[in-house]
Write a protein that holds these residues in place. Sequence first.
Motif, mmCIF file in Angstrom:
data_model
loop_
_atom_site.group_PDB
_atom_site.id
_atom_site.type_symbol
_atom_site.label_atom_id
_atom_site.label_comp_id
_atom_site.label_asym_id
_atom_site.label_seq_id
_atom_site.Cartn_x
_atom_site.Cartn_y
_atom_site.Cartn_z
ATOM 1 N N ALA A 460 0.813 -1.221 0.000
ATOM 2 C CA ALA A 460 0.000 0.000 0.000
ATOM 3 C C ALA A 460 0.844 1.268 0.000
ATOM 4 N N TYR A 461 2.038 1.228 0.567
ATOM 5 C CA TYR A 461 2.868 2.432 0.588
ATOM 6 C C TYR A 461 3.194 2.890 -0.829
ATOM 7 N N ALA A 462 3.468 1.902 -1.706
ATOM 8 C CA ALA A 462 3.764 2.240 -3.099
ATOM 9 C C ALA A 462 2.484 2.548 -3.873
ATOM 10 N N LYS A 463 1.476 1.719 -3.708
ATOM 11 C CA LYS A 463 0.240 1.885 -4.470
ATOM 12 C C LYS A 463 -0.454 3.208 -4.165
ATOM 13 N N GLU A 464 -0.364 3.651 -2.910
ATOM 14 C CA GLU A 464 -1.025 4.902 -2.502
ATOM 15 C C GLU A 464 -0.114 6.117 -2.610
ATOM 16 N N GLY A 465 1.102 5.908 -3.071
ATOM 17 C CA GLY A 465 2.028 7.024 -3.269
ATOM 18 C C GLY A 465 2.435 7.729 -1.988
ATOM 19 N N VAL A 466 2.610 6.969 -0.912
ATOM 20 C CA VAL A 466 2.978 7.566 0.372
ATOM 21 C C VAL A 466 4.381 8.166 0.287
ATOM 22 N N ALA A 467 4.521 9.370 0.809
ATOM 23 C CA ALA A 467 5.828 10.032 0.832
ATOM 24 C C ALA A 467 6.714 9.422 1.923
ATOM 25 N N PHE A 468 8.030 9.419 1.671
ATOM 26 C CA PHE A 468 8.996 8.908 2.640
ATOM 27 C C PHE A 468 9.943 10.028 3.053
ATOM 28 N N GLU A 469 10.334 10.000 4.327
ATOM 29 C CA GLU A 469 11.339 10.936 4.836
ATOM 30 C C GLU A 469 12.588 10.160 5.222
ATOM 31 N N HIS A 470 13.746 10.759 4.987
ATOM 32 C CA HIS A 470 15.004 10.085 5.331
ATOM 33 C C HIS A 470 15.389 10.421 6.766
ATOM 34 N N ASN A 471 15.624 9.370 7.567
ATOM 35 C CA ASN A 471 16.122 9.554 8.934
ATOM 36 C C ASN A 471 17.641 9.568 8.860
ATOM 37 N N ASP A 472 18.242 10.742 9.090
ATOM 38 C CA ASP A 472 19.684 10.908 8.888
ATOM 39 C C ASP A 472 20.516 10.094 9.863
ATOM 40 N N ILE A 473 20.068 9.997 11.117
ATOM 41 C CA ILE A 473 20.874 9.309 12.127
ATOM 42 C C ILE A 473 20.922 7.809 11.850
ATOM 43 N N PHE A 474 19.765 7.218 11.567
ATOM 44 C CA PHE A 474 19.720 5.763 11.361
ATOM 45 C C PHE A 474 19.762 5.370 9.883
ATOM 46 N N ASN A 475 19.817 6.387 9.006
ATOM 47 C CA ASN A 475 19.979 6.125 7.572
ATOM 48 C C ASN A 475 18.834 5.259 7.052
ATOM 49 N N LEU A 476 17.605 5.643 7.412
ATOM 50 C CA LEU A 476 16.429 4.851 7.082
ATOM 51 C C LEU A 476 15.411 5.677 6.302
ATOM 52 N N GLU A 477 14.618 4.989 5.461
ATOM 53 C CA GLU A 477 13.547 5.643 4.712
ATOM 54 C C GLU A 477 12.224 5.358 5.430
ATOM 55 N N VAL A 478 11.598 6.412 5.929
ATOM 56 C CA VAL A 478 10.438 6.267 6.808
ATOM 57 C C VAL A 478 9.179 6.802 6.141
ATOM 58 N N PRO A 479 8.117 5.977 6.022
ATOM 59 C CA PRO A 479 6.860 6.485 5.450
ATOM 60 C C PRO A 479 6.245 7.518 6.375
ATOM 61 N N THR A 480 5.591 8.510 5.795
ATOM 62 C CA THR A 480 5.017 9.591 6.600
ATOM 63 C C THR A 480 3.607 9.277 7.080
ATOM 64 N N SER A 481 3.011 8.214 6.553
ATOM 65 C CA SER A 481 1.657 7.831 6.980
ATOM 66 C C SER A 481 1.438 6.359 6.663
ATOM 67 N N VAL A 482 0.324 5.829 7.200
ATOM 68 C CA VAL A 482 -0.058 4.439 6.944
ATOM 69 C C VAL A 482 -1.381 4.460 6.191
ATOM 70 N N PRO A 483 -1.372 4.128 4.900
ATOM 71 C CA PRO A 483 -2.594 4.228 4.108
ATOM 72 C C PRO A 483 -3.674 3.247 4.569
ATOM 73 N N GLY A 484 -4.916 3.763 4.594
ATOM 74 C CA GLY A 484 -6.054 2.913 4.915
ATOM 75 C C GLY A 484 -6.149 2.509 6.363
ATOM 76 N N ALA A 485 -5.440 3.212 7.258
ATOM 77 C CA ALA A 485 -5.461 2.838 8.674
ATOM 78 C C ALA A 485 -5.520 4.082 9.545
ATOM 79 N N ASP A 486 -6.139 3.927 10.703
ATOM 80 C CA ASP A 486 -6.276 5.034 11.641
ATOM 81 C C ASP A 486 -5.041 5.087 12.550
ATOM 82 N N VAL A 487 -3.906 5.419 11.941
ATOM 83 C CA VAL A 487 -2.642 5.514 12.663
ATOM 84 C C VAL A 487 -2.187 6.968 12.626
ATOM 85 N N PRO A 488 -2.020 7.623 13.788
ATOM 86 C CA PRO A 488 -1.610 9.033 13.806
ATOM 87 C C PRO A 488 -0.298 9.246 13.047
ATOM 88 N N ALA A 489 -0.279 10.210 12.153
ATOM 89 C CA ALA A 489 0.900 10.464 11.324
ATOM 90 C C ALA A 489 2.108 10.873 12.163
#
Length: 537
Positions: A460-489
Amino acid sequence: METYGLEKLGILNAKAVYRNLTPAVLTEKALQRGEGELMDTGALVVKTGKYTGRSAQDKFIVDTPAVHDKIAWGKVNVPVSREKFNAIKAKICAYLQGREIFIFDGMAGADPACTQKFRIINELASQNLFIRDLLIRPTDEELAAFGDPDYTLIAAPGFKCDPEIDGTRSEAAIMIDYEAHMIIICGSQYAGEIKKSVFSTMNFILPQQDVLPMHCSCNMDPETKETAVFFGLSGTGKTTLSADPKRMLIGDDEHGWSDHGVFNIEGGCYAKCIDLVEEEQPEIYHAIRFGALVENVVIDPEKRTPDYSDSTLAVNSRVGYPVEFIPNAAVPGVGGIPKVVIFLTCDSFGVLPPISQLSKEAAMYQFVTGFTSKVAGTEIGVTEPVPTFSTLFGEPFMPLKAQVYADMLGERIEKYNTKVYLVNTGWVSGPAVDPKTGEKNKRMKLSYTRAMITAALNDAYAKEGVAFEHNDIFNLEVPTSVPGADVPAEIMNPRNLWADKAAYDEQAKKLAKMFQKNFEEKYPDMPENVKNAGPKA
């Protein structure tokens, strides 16, 4: 009396030899011999005495020219001479003379192209029941045509080593001779030693067949057969999160990944019982019935009811049962090529994002790192989070060099375009225990974690076009939201949840440095592109 070739091993004059008895007969034998008692569900309950878990420091591998250059020797894979192995084996065989012997001939590896035949020779009927539950059980036709085993394992917990004479660390010894295809276990009644010795053997064999062995759980969609793999150390939620009623369970602990797909190495499950509650883990709760073997659970002497919250005998209380005891189990335990790989970690530092998508190189980095952490206060003297780094999320069972397994994972991710995620099931709004106030923070909601994983499984992250932010300290790509779910951004970035942002930065950099130190010390020869995919303190 048929002895099934025990004389060739040096086991002579057995009182009786039983092969592949049914659960009913094995349970009856165990009760007659005083090995355990029945609980109210009909499961057999035993106490394992001094050893209630694996004795990692008593595990050895026979060092021979044929295997020497393949093994990752060190604190985990400790060498022992063939002479010392043979001397202890001879003593165990002499000890077993005149006793009842229980044999189970079974298989490991649900993919017929990778199946290995194991002969398990037990002193105890209860341990024979356990391994009957845990290995793949042959049909009558397969048993009749079983022939010679590929590997033989002798388990005699009643024989105690003498460290001064036998050259062992203690009375227990778990030794594997890969060249001779022989395993011996003595001094410990903890049945997990048998299961993990089989797993350690398969982890040596399978890479030579271009199959990646994995310490993971695995499930699949019942209709599309799309398969997911869950890696994780104890306490990260591996069993809980893979036990999805909407998906079929392939297995809960040990798998292989071949060009055909994934397959269960086992035919059973070995689940923790401590604090087991029916509402939270109904599948495991109801699997504890006749035919299962329960270790170190306290039973009411009159009612025979279990108290799963009582850790008097062991925190590591366990139950072994056939995978068929799980209603949505996939039998035989085979699935497709994994579309998604999940690395589960429980971060008690409270700084890792709840979910991150990993590149191939980052996946290889996290795979060899195998991070989780202990919570402050769980052990005497532990006043702050303590990192645990277990190579490949299963270091005690991986005999080959880490890069062998990591390269195999990287090749498969690239070949099959498998997506990999790092999921933090621990804390995100602060450390598990506030070092200043001593107050406990809340762990990530299970419902949120399930929603994030469901989105990953559905792509769903790809299908819904969710944006990702880069976490500089841990060098990780983090989605900014969870599509289709009631999860606080806001929970997607843990820094948002810390009242003191500077404290978050300090704690995050502290953990990042621990990652770096562990990697530099343990994997100095890993490729630079993998090393560079890790945290940046």
